[in-house]
Design a protein around this motif. Structure first.
Motif, PDB file in Angstrom:
ATOM      1  N   GLY A   1       0.779  -1.234   0.000  1.00  0.00           N
ATOM      2  CA  GLY A   1       0.000   0.000   0.000  1.00  0.00           C
ATOM      3  C   GLY A   1       0.804   1.273   0.000  1.00  0.00           C
ATOM      4  O   GLY A   1       0.223   2.363  -0.057  1.00  0.00           O
ATOM      5  N   ALA A   2       2.124   1.194   0.058  1.00  0.00           N
ATOM      6  CA  ALA A   2       2.947   2.405   0.028  1.00  0.00           C
ATOM      7  C   ALA A   2       2.757   3.136  -1.301  1.00  0.00           C
ATOM      8  O   ALA A   2       2.504   2.518  -2.333  1.00  0.00           O
ATOM      9  CB  ALA A   2       4.416   2.055   0.233  1.00  0.00           C
ATOM     10  N   THR A   3       2.873   4.450  -1.256  1.00  0.00           N
ATOM     11  CA  THR A   3       2.657   5.260  -2.463  1.00  0.00           C
ATOM     12  C   THR A   3       3.953   5.619  -3.169  1.00  0.00           C
ATOM     13  O   THR A   3       3.917   6.154  -4.269  1.00  0.00           O
ATOM     14  CB  THR A   3       1.904   6.550  -2.118  1.00  0.00           C
TER      15      THR A   3
ATOM     16  N   ARG B   1       6.783   5.969  -7.953  1.00  0.00           N
ATOM     17  CA  ARG B   1       5.567   6.515  -7.366  1.00  0.00           C
ATOM     18  C   ARG B   1       4.364   5.641  -7.733  1.00  0.00           C
ATOM     19  O   ARG B   1       4.432   4.819  -8.652  1.00  0.00           O
ATOM     20  CB  ARG B   1       5.319   7.949  -7.878  1.00  0.00           C
ATOM     21  N   GLN B   2       3.291   5.846  -7.017  1.00  0.00           N
ATOM     22  CA  GLN B   2       2.057   5.118  -7.306  1.00  0.00           C
ATOM     23  C   GLN B   2       1.622   5.378  -8.746  1.00  0.00           C
ATOM     24  O   GLN B   2       1.647   6.502  -9.224  1.00  0.00           O
ATOM     25  CB  GLN B   2       0.966   5.564  -6.334  1.00  0.00           C
ATOM     26  N   THR B   3       1.237   4.330  -9.454  1.00  0.00           N
ATOM     27  CA  THR B   3       0.852   4.440 -10.864  1.00  0.00           C
ATOM     28  C   THR B   3      -0.665   4.391 -11.005  1.00  0.00           C
ATOM     29  O   THR B   3      -1.405   4.387 -10.009  1.00  0.00           O
ATOM     30  CB  THR B   3       1.476   3.293 -11.674  1.00  0.00           C
ATOM     31  N   THR B   4      -1.120   4.343 -12.257  1.00  0.00           N
ATOM     32  CA  THR B   4      -2.564   4.287 -12.514  1.00  0.00           C
ATOM     33  C   THR B   4      -3.183   2.993 -12.010  1.00  0.00           C
ATOM     34  O   THR B   4      -4.406   2.877 -11.919  1.00  0.00           O
ATOM     35  CB  THR B   4      -2.819   4.422 -14.017  1.00  0.00           C
ATOM     36  N   SER B   5      -2.342   2.008 -11.687  1.00  0.00           N
ATOM     37  CA  SER B   5      -2.860   0.759 -11.137  1.00  0.00           C
ATOM     38  C   SER B   5      -3.291   0.917  -9.683  1.00  0.00           C
ATOM     39  O   SER B   5      -3.910   0.016  -9.116  1.00  0.00           O
ATOM     40  CB  SER B   5      -1.787  -0.333 -11.238  1.00  0.00           C
TER      41      SER B   5
ATOM     42  N   ILE C   1       2.426   0.919  -6.642  1.00  0.00           N
ATOM     43  CA  ILE C   1       3.676   1.327  -7.266  1.00  0.00           C
ATOM     44  C   ILE C   1       3.941   0.541  -8.546  1.00  0.00           C
ATOM     45  O   ILE C   1       4.454   1.056  -9.517  1.00  0.00           O
ATOM     46  CB  ILE C   1       4.835   1.161  -6.272  1.00  0.00           C
ATOM     47  N   GLU C   2       3.577  -0.738  -8.550  1.00  0.00           N
ATOM     48  CA  GLU C   2       3.845  -1.595  -9.703  1.00  0.00           C
ATOM     49  C   GLU C   2       2.711  -1.513 -10.724  1.00  0.00           C
ATOM     50  O   GLU C   2       1.560  -1.254 -10.372  1.00  0.00           O
ATOM     51  CB  GLU C   2       4.019  -3.042  -9.251  1.00  0.00           C
ATOM     52  N   THR C   3       3.047  -1.762 -11.989  1.00  0.00           N
ATOM     53  CA  THR C   3       2.043  -1.839 -13.058  1.00  0.00           C
ATOM     54  C   THR C   3       2.110  -3.200 -13.736  1.00  0.00           C
ATOM     55  O   THR C   3       1.206  -4.018 -13.633  1.00  0.00           O
ATOM     56  CB  THR C   3       2.265  -0.723 -14.099  1.00  0.00           C
TER      57      THR C   3
END
Length: 601
Positions: A53-55, A61-65, A68-70
Motif C-alpha cells: 500500500g505504500a505510495t 511513485r504510485q501508478t494508474t494501477s 507502485i507496480e504496473t
C-alpha cells in the motif's frame, strides 16, 4: 523450486507457465540470476502489492494501477567478488520501463533502493540501467551511477513496465568486476532450479542442459517455441544438447512417483564477424579521426541494428570490451594499431575482436604561443605569435603577414595558420591570440565553502586569462581558490599579472554545522551559525526543500531546534537565508554562503 525439484504432478504444468518461467511479478518469487538473461515474453500485471500500500519507493511513485507496480518482474542476484558492477536492461524503443534496485534479501524489508530510475523513454532509447549505456549515449537520463560491491551482497531488482503493452526485456550485466572476476563476479549458488538460470548464449556456443538426478529412472524432454510444449522425440538422457532458442522442460521420473519438473529458457544470439579494415593515414594534433566511418568496413553486410563496433588501443581491451575510443573527436598521434571489436547488441558475450588496422599520422604543426596579450594604458604594442619558428612549416596571419610572429598595436583577435606538408598530406593548425588593452577583470562571484576550521573561498571573474589572487595581505597566488580561511571579514583581490592594476571585494566567511541532531540529549540539539555576532542585526530564516518558511532567529538565539510550531520535523535536508545590516544601514542577504544543512535524529 529447489535443487531436488518440486514434488508435483507433470500435468499441473500448463502452457500458462511459459511466462512465469521467465518473469515473476512478485518479490517473494523473484527469479534468481547470475548471468545475462535472454529477452523474455514480457510482463503482465503485478501479482500482489509488494509494497503493502505504500505510495512511493525511492524514485518510484504510485501508478494508474493504484500501487507502485504496473506490469512488474522481480529478479535477485548475489555478488561473488568486489568491484564495479552495473547492468543494462534492453527493450523496445517504443516502451517505457522503470527499475529499482534494493540491497536486500527480504521482500518484507526492502528499504530504500540503492539505484532507481523512472524517466520517460521520450528519446526512444533501447537501454536503461546502472553504469553506462552500451550504445555510447552519454546524454541519456536512463542510467544511474555504477555500484561498488563486495562479495556476498544480496540484491532484489524490480523492473516495471509503465506502457502496459510490452514485448519483454533482457538483462545484461556489466562493469570491471567481470574483467577482474569473469568466473565468479556473481554467485550462482543462489540458483536452485534443477536446469539452472536462463541461458543467453551465442550461436557458436555449445549449450547442454543437465537434469542429472540421483535415483531417477527416466527423463523426458520438452520444448516450447511459443505455441506450447511438445515432446522432443528420442531424448531420454539426463542431459540435452540444445540447438535452438526455446523454453525447455524436463520431466525427471522418480521411483516413488514424485516426479521432478524443471524449466529453463535458452536463447541463441548471432555471433558477429569483424571484416578486414583498411589502414588510415591522416594528420595528428588538430585532425580528428571519425571512427564511425570505419564501422561500415567492420560490419560488412551485417546490420548496425544488430551489432555495434568499438575501437581500442590494446588487444586485451578489445577482447574484454573495455576502454573504447570515442567514435568522434578521437585524436591519434604517431603510428598505432587500432583493435576492432564487433559485439552483438542482443548479447554482449557474442563478439569478434580478431581484426585491427594501422593508423599513421603526419605531424600537425604545434603552436604554443600565449593566447592573450594585455596592453596596459602606457603600452602601445606587443609581439604575438611563435618566436621560435619551425623551418618545415609555412605561416600566415589573418592580417596577410607571413612571418611566425608580428607586432600588434590594436585590440582584437589575431589568428596564425601553420601548415606542414609531407608525403602528399598537408596538415594545418591555427591558433588565435586576443590582444586586450587595459581591461581589468570584474569579480562576478565568490564561492564560499563554510567548513568552519577549513573554509575554502573561490573567486570567479568575467574575463579569461591568467590572473593572480590574494586574500587580505597573504602571499599572492595563481590559484583562485583559498583554503583554511578563518571565519570573519576578508578582502579578496584579483591582480593583473602584467601590472595593469587590481580589483578587490570584501566578503564574509561564517561557518555552520552541516547537520544537527535534535534528539534531546543536549548534544548538537540546536542548529546555529558560527560567528554570527560578527554581523550587525543578523537574521536567519529556515526553509524546507519546497521553500516553506519554518523558523527565524537572530544572534541572541540558541538557534533552531528542528521543530515547526512546536512539532518536530522529519529527518531531511533544509535550507537557510542570512540577512544582516551593512555599513550603510541597508539590509543585505549573504549571497556567497552555502545555505544547505541536514537534520538527523
Amino acid at each position: 523450486m529447489n535443487r531436488l525439484g518440486a514434488v508435483i504432478c507433470f500435468l499441473f504444468f500448463a502452457s500458462g507457465l511459459l511466462l512465469n518461467a521467465q518473469v515473476s511479478p512478485d518479490c517473494s518469487n523473484a527469479i534468481p540470476i547470475c548471468n545475462n538473461t535472454p529477452v523474455n515474453g514480457g510482463t503482465t500485471g503485478y501479482g500482489v502489492d509488494d509494497f503493502s500500500g505504500a505510495t512511493e519507493s525511492g524514485c518510484l511513485r504510485q501508478t494508474t494501477s493504484g500501487v507502485i507496480e504496473t506490469n512488474s518482474a522481480w529478479y535477485k542476484f548475489r555478488t561473488g567478488a568486489s568491484g564495479q558492477l552495473g547492468f543494462n536492461i534492453g527493450f523496445d524503443t517504443s516502451e517505457d520501463w522503470d527499475f529499482a534496485l534494493y540491497e536486500a534479501s527480504d521482500c518484507n524489508n526492502l528499504g530504500m533502493p540503492v539505484r532507481c530510475n523512472f524517466f520517460d523513454n521520450t528519446d526512444a532509447n533501447t537501454y536503461m540501467g546502472v553504469g553506462v549505456d552500451p550504445t555510447g549515449d552519454e546524454d541519456t537520463f536512463l542510467y544511474e551511477e555504477w555500484l561498488q560491491v563486495e562479495p556476498g551482497e544480496d540484491y532484489l531488482l524490480l523492473i516495471n513496465n509503465f506502457s502496459n503493452t510490452n514485448s519483454g526485456f533482457s538483462i545484461q550485466f556489466s562493469g570491471n568486476i567481470f574483467v577482474t572476476n569473469p568466473n565468479n563476479a556473481l554467485d550462482c549458488s543462489i540458483i536452485n532450479n534443477l536446469l539452472g538460470p536462463p541461458v543467453s548464449a551465442c550461436d557458436t556456443d555449445t549449450v547442454i542442459l543437465d537434469a542429472t538426478t540421483a535415483t531417477a529412472i527416466g527423463y523426458e524432454w520438452y520444448l516450447d517455441l511459443g505455441t506450447g510444449f511438445s515432446r522432443i522425440p528420442g531424448e531420454s538422457a539426463p542431459t540435452l544438447n540444445v540447438a535452438v532458442s526455446a523454453l525447455y522442460r524436463v520431466l525427471v521420473v522418480m521411483p516413488s512417483g514424485n516426479n521432478i519438473v524443471s524449466e529453463a529458457q535458452v536463447a541463441f544470439s548471432p555471433s558477429p564477424v569483424t571484416y578486414p579494415l583498411q589502414d588510415e593515414v591522416s594528420c595528428s594534433g588538430n585532425s580528428q579521426i571519425n571512427l564511425q566511418l570505419k564501422d561500415l568496413e567492420a560490419l560488412g553486410t551485417q546490420s548496425s541494428s544488430d551489432f555495434r563496433v568499438s575501437y581500442h588501443t590494446l588487444q586485451n581491451d578489445a577482447t574484454n570490451g573495455v576502454n573504447p575510443l570515442e567514435k568522434e573527436g578521437t585524436v591519434l598521434v604517431g603510428t598505432q594499431t587500432i583493435y576492432v571489436r564487433t559485439t552483438s547488441i542482443e548479447n554482449p558475450k557474442c563478439f569478434d575482436a580478431s581484426e585491427s588496422f594501422r593508423y599513421t599520422s603526419v605531424e600537425t604543426p604545434v603552436l604554443t604561443f600565449d593566447e592573450e596579450l594585455f596592453l596596459c594604458a602606457n603600452e602601445t604594442s606587443g609581439t604575438i605569435g611563435e618566436l621560435s619558428p619551425n623551418s618545415n612549416y609555412t605561416y600566415s596571419w589573418d592580417t596577410g603577414e607571413t612571418s611566425s610572429s608580428i607586432i600588434a598595436s590594436q585590440s582584437g583577435i589575431y589568428t596564425l595558420t601553420a601548415i606542414h606538408t609531407s608525403n602528399g598530406v598537408s596538415c594545418t593548425n591555427t591558433r588565435s591570440v586576443t590582444v586586450v588593452k587595459s581591461d581589468l577583470p570584474e569579480i562576478i562571484d565568490v564561492k564560499i565553502e563554510d567548513l568552519q576550521s577549513s573554509n575554502t573561498v573561490e573567486v570567479f571573474i568575467n574575463l579569461e586569462g591568467e590572473y593572480s589572487y590574494q586574500m587580505d595581505e597573504e602571499t599572492v597566488q595563481q590559484s583562485r581558490q583559498f583554503s583554511n580561511v578563518l571565519p570573519g571579514r576578508h578582502t579578496v583581490k584579483v591582480i593583473d599579472p602584467k601590472g595593469c592594476g587590481e580589483v578587490a571585494e570584501e566578503i564574509v566567511v561564517i561557518g555552520f554545522e552541516k547537520f544537527f541532531t535534535p534528539n534531546g540529549d543536549s548534544i548538537n540539539d540546536y542548529w546555529q551559525i558560527k560567528e554570527i555576532a560578527e554581523l550587525q542585526n543578523p537574521q536567519v530564516y529556515i526553509y524546507d526543500r519546497f521553500g516553506k518558511f519554518l523558523y527565524q532567529f537572530g544572534s541572541a538565539s540558541k538557534g533552531w531546534d528542528g521543530t515547526y510550531n512546536g512539532v518536530p520535523l522529519p529527518v531531511a535536508d533544509y535550507w537557510f537565508k542570512l540577512d544582516y545590516t551593512d555599513e550603510n544601514g541597508q539590509t543585505q542577504t549573504a549571497k556567497y554562503i552555502n545555505n544547505h544543512f541536514s537534520l538527523k535524529r
